[in-house]
Design an enzyme around this catalytic site. Structure first.
Site, PDB file in Angstrom:
ATOM      1  N   GLY A 158      54.984 -14.371 -92.168  1.00 21.73           N
ATOM      2  CA  GLY A 158      54.685 -15.452 -91.241  1.00 21.73           C
ATOM      3  C   GLY A 158      54.721 -15.011 -89.791  1.00 21.73           C
ATOM      4  O   GLY A 158      55.002 -15.789 -88.894  1.00 21.73           O
ATOM      5  N   GLY A 159      54.419 -13.740 -89.565  1.00 16.62           N
ATOM      6  CA  GLY A 159      54.362 -13.249 -88.191  1.00 16.62           C
ATOM      7  C   GLY A 159      55.729 -12.962 -87.597  1.00 16.62           C
ATOM      8  O   GLY A 159      55.844 -12.560 -86.450  1.00 16.62           O
TER       9      GLY A 159
ATOM     10  N   HIS B 218      41.601  -9.259 -87.727  1.00 19.70           N
ATOM     11  CA  HIS B 218      42.228  -9.555 -89.013  1.00 19.70           C
ATOM     12  C   HIS B 218      41.150 -10.077 -89.958  1.00 19.70           C
ATOM     13  O   HIS B 218      40.608 -11.152 -89.753  1.00 19.70           O
ATOM     14  CB  HIS B 218      43.332 -10.607 -88.819  1.00 19.70           C
ATOM     15  CG  HIS B 218      43.967 -11.051 -90.106  1.00 19.70           C
ATOM     16  ND1 HIS B 218      45.298 -10.846 -90.395  1.00 19.70           N
ATOM     17  CD2 HIS B 218      43.451 -11.690 -91.182  1.00 19.70           C
ATOM     18  CE1 HIS B 218      45.571 -11.344 -91.587  1.00 19.70           C
ATOM     19  NE2 HIS B 218      44.462 -11.863 -92.090  1.00 19.70           N
TER      20      HIS B 218
ATOM     21  N   ARG C 107      49.478 -15.786-103.270  1.00 22.55           N
ATOM     22  CA  ARG C 107      49.457 -17.243-103.386  1.00 22.55           C
ATOM     23  C   ARG C 107      48.112 -17.741-102.880  1.00 22.55           C
ATOM     24  O   ARG C 107      47.298 -16.957-102.405  1.00 22.55           O
ATOM     25  CB  ARG C 107      50.542 -17.848-102.503  1.00 22.55           C
ATOM     26  CG  ARG C 107      50.370 -17.380-101.059  1.00 22.55           C
ATOM     27  CD  ARG C 107      51.233 -18.102-100.079  1.00 22.55           C
ATOM     28  NE  ARG C 107      51.583 -17.268 -98.944  1.00 22.55           N
ATOM     29  CZ  ARG C 107      50.825 -17.039 -97.875  1.00 22.55           C
ATOM     30  NH1 ARG C 107      49.639 -17.588 -97.791  1.00 22.55           N
ATOM     31  NH2 ARG C 107      51.233 -16.268 -96.893  1.00 22.55           N
TER      32      ARG C 107
END
Ligand code: ADP
Length: 659
Positions: A166-167, A210, A295
């Site tokens: 999550g960064g 990204h 996921r």
């Protein structure tokens, strides 16, 4: 093959709604679980059955494996969909489902485990010939070894917590002399955030993009990729806008990256939905593996929109043991899709999350728009969960068309009551570089003036103040028709300027609004500028104004002195109305105190002959559910009281006299 007929969704918010929708489509019974804070949420209503699982803090509900398993058993669910976040990439939970006889709708636990650590993931990918970012990922975690590795890689380098996500847990190191302290700090941080201080060292790609590939596998050894999503528009290493296809990927590079993604899937014997993330260097056209998310991703709708596939349905089918229904050759992307994540956050304040009530939430009607949300008017953004309000996804034949639609959506979406990133997103979409696809992961940081992006709209604050002012005037007027004692005609003629002051820009700027009504129109005076304004129509929630010949619709939400004004042309503006009638302005007649506005007399606190001191409360008035206390301007003796409790008075009514 196992048949899934009842799915418990171990998640909340928009993703719970999303999964429920596919369950319904497939005739599968859906079970929602909810915490205290989510009792009245829309996803809870949408599910066929909803089970209360505890307090609002995630640890006591959405992360509590025992409670979730118990809820599944109690309701006869035979499968669990974990959504994203929470337990979705938790190996022990995936295993636990297996042992409890529940189908976990996700990849096999070994694949989750293999990708759970950034170091193990990179090592495995290297082994399978997937290009990885040059760097060090090893067991020797001594400062000396890490430092040596960083020097060998060459600065700048990126330190990453292997357990991070999550960064979080990342740190750029620009120079050799910073490395020792940086390693120590990164270790401390990751220990406290993830309970593990293992680091990897990576070459920092200064202008990377990204680009990630959706992968899919089944239990029969098949694995495919379902094209890419470009997610370079990020703040704090987290995505805000995603699109597919990437505006820069040449077909041959797409092919190569896609193959690498499938290699990664095969290396993991991947058997459900996943994402292989790459960092892409536009100059050299090189790409490097970052990680696999095991996921369904937040941004999966972008892929669904260009391919027409239902990824949740595919997840359920794979989990049941069905072979993939599509082959690689059949995967085709048609047109362009963009997703914007609408967040309750303050772009002016380092994108910090904001909490509060969304008083109004209205989605414009645009062809090709898909909105994923569990928010509706009145919903609360609480401190407990991710502050995402909605995902806005548009599709069009061309990228330009999709961008235009998204701008339209962002201009016309009504989301009032708290600070959101709506105008920030619009600002990004309006950026010429973004429009031609010229951006990298540092776009927001390098190309956007975060202090001033909101001030680019002409007349923003002025129009918002005029709208708030007339909204209030109209509300007052509609109440007045009930006050029979007031002579008719009063309302349509006041030739003296009335005055209201608003605070904008978080109270840092004051705007004085003067206005008067004459010959069926208002004249507004703001600073040196006058505006001719007609009130075309007004309700509690809207007002339609004609300002100097142009008509505008303003959406308004009011909460006491706080106004949220939104209009297509100016965006959203929060305003605070200053205390309307400061005591000083009240006494117009020598010693006389007048009602500042049409009001009801709530309480008379003094009587004739009474001595008062400056600042003493004399009379309490009520108007628009707001109380106003009239205070004595100076010491004196009450000569006469004309107001009586409970009566309605008009503006200017002489309440009492003090000598
Ligand atoms: P997380 O698991 O926290 O999401 P990722 O490895 O996926 O971490 O990286 C998140 C983001 O950080 C990427 O999308 C990219 O913008 C940036 N990033 C990661 N690795 C690098 C790198 N080596 N060089 C430059 N930027 C990077």
């Amino acid at each position: 093959m196992q048949n899934i007929n009842t799915i418990l969704i171990a998640n909340r918010g928009e993703i719970a709604s999303r999964v429920i929708r596919t369950c319904r489509k497939m005739g599968i019974k859906s079970i929602a679980v909810f915490s205290e804070a989510d009792r009245h949420a829309s996803f809870v209503e949408q599910a066929d059955v909803a089970v209360f699982i505890g307090e609002s803090t995630p640890a006591a509900s959405y992360l509590d494996q025992d409670k979730i398993i118990a809820a599944a058993k109690k309701t006869g669910a035979n499968a669990i969909h974990p959504g994203y976040g929470f337990l979705s990439e938790n190996v022990s939970f995936a295993k636990r489902c297996e042992t409890e006889g529940l189908i976990f709708i996700g990849p096999n636990p070994a694949a989750i485990d293999a990708m759970g650590s950034k170091s193990k993931a990179k090592a495995l990918m290297k082994e399978h010939k997937v290009p990885v970012v040059p760097g060090y990922q090893g067991d020797d975690q001594s400062v000396a070894t890490l430092t040596k590795a960083a020097k060998k890689i060459g600065f700048p380098v990126l330190l990453k917590a292997t357990a991070g996500g999550g960064g979080k847990g990342m740190r750029i190191v620009h120079e050799a002399k910073e490395i020792k302290t940086a390693i120590a700090a990164a270790k401390r941080e990751s220990k406290s955030a993830f309970g593990d201080d293992e680091l990897i060292v990576e070459k920092y790609i200064a202008s990377g993009r990204h680009i990630e590939f959706q992968i899919f596998g089944d239990k029969h050894g098949n694995a495919i990729h379902i094209l890419e999503r470009e997610c370079s528009i990020q703040r704090r290493y987290q995505k805000v806008i995603e699109e597919s296809p990437s505006p820069v990927l040449a077909e041959k590079v797409r092919k190569k990256m896609g193959q690498a993604a499938v290699q990664a899937a095969k290396a993991l014997q991947y058997d459900n939905a996943g994402t292989v993330e790459f960092i892409y260097d536009e100059q050299s056209q090189e790409f490097y593996f970052l990680e696999v998310n095991t996921r369904l991703q937040v941004e999966h709708p972008v892929t669904e929109e260009v391919t027409g596939l239902d990824l949740v349905q595919m997840q359920i089918e794979s989990a049941q043991g069905m072979p993939l229904a599509v082959q690689q050759e059949e995967i085709e992307g048609i047109g362009y899709a963009i997703e914007c994540r609408l967040y309750a956050e303050d772009a002016h304040n380092d994108f910090l999350p904001v909490t509060g009530t969304i008083q109004r939430f209205e989605i414009p009607d645009v062809d090709g728009l898909r909105v994923e949300t569990a928010i509706r008017s009145g919903s609360e953004i609480s401190i407990y969960y991710d502050p995402m309000i909605a995902k806005l996804i548009v599709w069009d034949n061309t990228r330009q068309g999709a961008m235009r639609k998204m701008q339209y959506v962002l201009r016309n979406l009504v989301c009032l009551g708290i600070t959101t990133n709506q105008d920030f997103l619009l600002h990004l979409l309006e950026n010429p570089d973004f429009q031609v696809g010229n951006y990298d992961t540092h776009f927001i940081q390098n190309k956007i003036d975060l202090n001033n992006f909101a001030n680019t709209k002409e007349n923003k604050n002025t129009f918002a103040c005029i709208a708030a002012c007339l909204h209030e005037w109209q509300q007052r007027e509609s109440k007045r028709t009930l006050l029979r004692s007031i002579p008719s005609g009063w309302r349509s003629n006041f030739s003296n300027y009335q005055q209201t002051t608003y605070l904008v820009a978080k109270g840092e700027e004051e705007i004085v609004v003067k206005y008067r009504f004459q010959k069926n129109a208002f004249t507004f005076l703001l600073g040196e500028t006058t505006y001719k304004v007609q009130l075309i129509d007004a309700t509690k929630e809207h007002c339609r104004l004609e300002i100097d010949g142009l008509q505008y619709l303003f959406n308004i939400a009011q909460n006491g002195q706080h106004y949220f004004v939104h209009n297509e042309a100016i965006g959203g503006v929060p305003l605070i109305q200053k205390e309307r009638f400061p005591a000083k302005e009240i006494a117009k007649v020598e010693g006389g105190y007048e009602a500042p506005m049409p009001s009801q007399i709530i309480k008379v606190l003094v009587s004739a002959g009474q001595e008062v001191k400056s600042g003493d409360a004399l009379i309490i008035l009520s108007s628009m559910k707001m109380e106003n206390t009239i205070e004595a301007e100076k010491d004196g003796l009450v000569e006469e009281v004309y107001a009586s409790e409970g009566s309605n008075v008009e503006a200017g009514f002489l309440l009492l006299k003090i000598t």
